[in-house]
Design a protein around this motif. Structure first.
Motif, PDB file in Angstrom:
ATOM      1  N   TYR A 326       0.851  -1.191   0.000  1.00  0.00           N
ATOM      2  CA  TYR A 326       0.000   0.000   0.000  1.00  0.00           C
ATOM      3  C   TYR A 326       0.888   1.242   0.000  1.00  0.00           C
ATOM      4  CZ  TYR A 326      -4.306  -2.572   0.893  1.00  0.00           C
ATOM      5  OH  TYR A 326      -5.390  -3.407   0.778  1.00  0.00           O
ATOM      6  N   GLU A 327       0.499   2.222  -0.780  1.00  0.00           N
ATOM      7  CA  GLU A 327       1.246   3.478  -0.796  1.00  0.00           C
ATOM      8  C   GLU A 327       1.143   4.152   0.572  1.00  0.00           C
ATOM      9  OE1 GLU A 327      -0.175   5.920  -3.921  1.00  0.00           O
ATOM     10  OE2 GLU A 327       0.436   4.545  -5.521  1.00  0.00           O
ATOM     11  N   LYS A 328       2.247   4.737   1.012  1.00  0.00           N
ATOM     12  CA  LYS A 328       2.267   5.384   2.328  1.00  0.00           C
ATOM     13  C   LYS A 328       1.281   6.549   2.404  1.00  0.00           C
ATOM     14  CE  LYS A 328       6.933   4.030   3.671  1.00  0.00           C
ATOM     15  NZ  LYS A 328       8.286   4.468   4.068  1.00  0.00           N
ATOM     16  N   GLU A 329       1.091   7.226   1.278  1.00  0.00           N
ATOM     17  CA  GLU A 329       0.158   8.353   1.281  1.00  0.00           C
ATOM     18  C   GLU A 329      -1.294   7.892   1.399  1.00  0.00           C
ATOM     19  OE1 GLU A 329      -0.372   8.942  -3.531  1.00  0.00           O
ATOM     20  OE2 GLU A 329       1.031  10.242  -2.449  1.00  0.00           O
ATOM     21  N   ASN A 330      -1.520   6.579   1.206  1.00  0.00           N
ATOM     22  CA  ASN A 330      -2.863   6.013   1.337  1.00  0.00           C
ATOM     23  C   ASN A 330      -3.067   5.384   2.717  1.00  0.00           C
ATOM     24  OD1 ASN A 330      -5.461   5.132   0.472  1.00  0.00           O
ATOM     25  ND2 ASN A 330      -4.621   3.110  -0.010  1.00  0.00           N
TER      26      ASN A 330
END
Length: 391
Positions: A326-330
């Protein structure tokens, strides 16, 4: 008849068609020259088919030219023809031999190791342990000491009572059976005591038969006597009071507070949108690792699925890890309360069948990347008595 056919096959023969006006004279001429011809079949008045040995074909061809007959080869057969093909196709023969040699060599190797049986221990841990003892992919079967591996494994793992290792093609199959502790339950007519099966602090005692040997809030160790399988009676006689000790089958419900220590790994983050993720596949070929993800700095590792590559039913020594990121910004960090609630939920789920969870204490927390490692002390109220036969 079979012997004759086998003889013709060994020497090699050809099936021929002969066309011409003087077929009978040609056959007589062939016999006159001591040439073997058989299975003669007339197709028409000017055409026949027959079989002759390969070595006689040139002679028959010369005789047919004398009578203005033509010969056509329909098919060649026999061992001689096979030998001729071998001589003219050396590269094919050598390649076939090398392929056969390679198949024999590969079949003598262990390519995959599988663990069978319904066990509580992680099967990957078992495979790694067995590999350290000498049984692993790309190992020659003949160099593996099966009996030594089985003996050393059972000596080190007391929670297993049986192990068997057998080879099925290039696959090594490990069959395991865990040792199960069987609680002894004796016939009600036999006298028994009740002893502690775990270290605990007594919290409640309900005596049905027998005499209590412990009190509430008393600390006991495994094997301590909880309830005596005897009752004391007295009887008055001329000499005074006589006391009798009668052995019985003790029966009681003894509840104790038992301490457990557990370790849990909890992710520090949660996803804003669970459908926004990236899949990466990592290929393992022996010690070679092929990773298609350029960098994971901007991603959180979430989960992985491991699978072996198959060709039909044949398992290759190639593993593919399907990893979800998962993207960290998500993602956002969980609160302290959310993390602790998740720990408590895991504890309650594990111990709900054993007894009642009374208290959960977090002993320590270690942070490692995006994981919190919790060490937890759990107090469980449960039945702690078991029967022990009286001598």
């Amino acid at each position: 008849m079979i012997i004759v056919k086998l003889w013709h096959y060994i020497r090699g023969y050809v099936i021929i068609n002969i066309k011409g006006r003087h077929l009978e004279r040609l056959i007589n001429l062939i016999h006159h020259n001591n040439i073997l011809i058989w299975d003669i079949f007339r197709i028409s008045s000017e055409e026949i088919s027959a079989k002759i040995e390969i070595g006689d074909y040139k002679k028959v061809s010369e005789l047919s030219d004398q009578l203005s007959c033509t010969i056509e080869i329909i098919r060649k057969s026999g061992m001689t023809l096979w030998k001729w093909r071998v001589k003219t196709r050396k590269i094919f023969v050598i390649t076939s031999f090398l392929v056969l040699l390679g198949i024999c060599f590969i079949s003598s190797l262990v390519l995959t190791v599988d663990v069978m049986g319904d066990i509580t221990v992680d099967k990957n841990e078992i495979i790694e342990d067995i590999a350290s003892r000498g049984l692993k992919p790309w190992k020659l079967k003949g160099t593996v000491d099966i009996e030594e591996i089985k003996t050393s494994f059972l000596n080190d793992y007391k929670n297993f009572e049986y192990i068997d290792i057998e080879f099925n093609g290039t696959k090594a199959i490990i069959d395991l059976v865990e040792a199960k502790k069987i609680e002894k339950i004796y016939d009600k007519s036999l006298p028994v005591d009740l002893i502690a099966k775990k270290d605990a602090i007594i919290k409640d005692i309900l005596i049905i038969n027998g005499t209590a040997n412990v009190e509430v809030d008393q600390e006991v160790k495994k094997g301590d006597l909880l309830v005596k399988g005897e009752i004391v009676t007295s009887k008055q006689n001329d000499e005074g009071e006589e006391i009798f000790f009668n052995q019985i089958h003790a029966k009681a419900k003894v509840m104790g507070l038992v301490d457990y220590t557990e370790k849990y790994d909890i992710r520090k983050y949660k996803m804003i949108d669970e459908d926004r993720y990236k899949i990466n596949r990592v290929i393992h070929i022996g010690d070679l690792v092929i990773n298609f993800l350029d960098s994971d700095e901007n991603y959180y590792y979430h989960s992985s699925e491991e699978a072996n590559l198959h060709i039909f039913d044949f398992k290759l020594p190639v593993k593919i890890n399907k990893i979800k990121y998962y993207e960290k910004e998500n993602c956002v960090n969980k609160s302290k309360e959310e993390l602790e609630d998740e720990v408590q939920e895991k504890v309650k789920k594990k111990y709900r069948e054993i007894g009642q969870v009374q208290d959960i204490q977090i002993v320590s927390i270690q942070e490692e990347n995006n994981i919190n490692k919790y060490e937890v002390k759990v107090h469980v109220l449960e039945e702690i008595s078991e029967e022990q036969l009286l001598d």
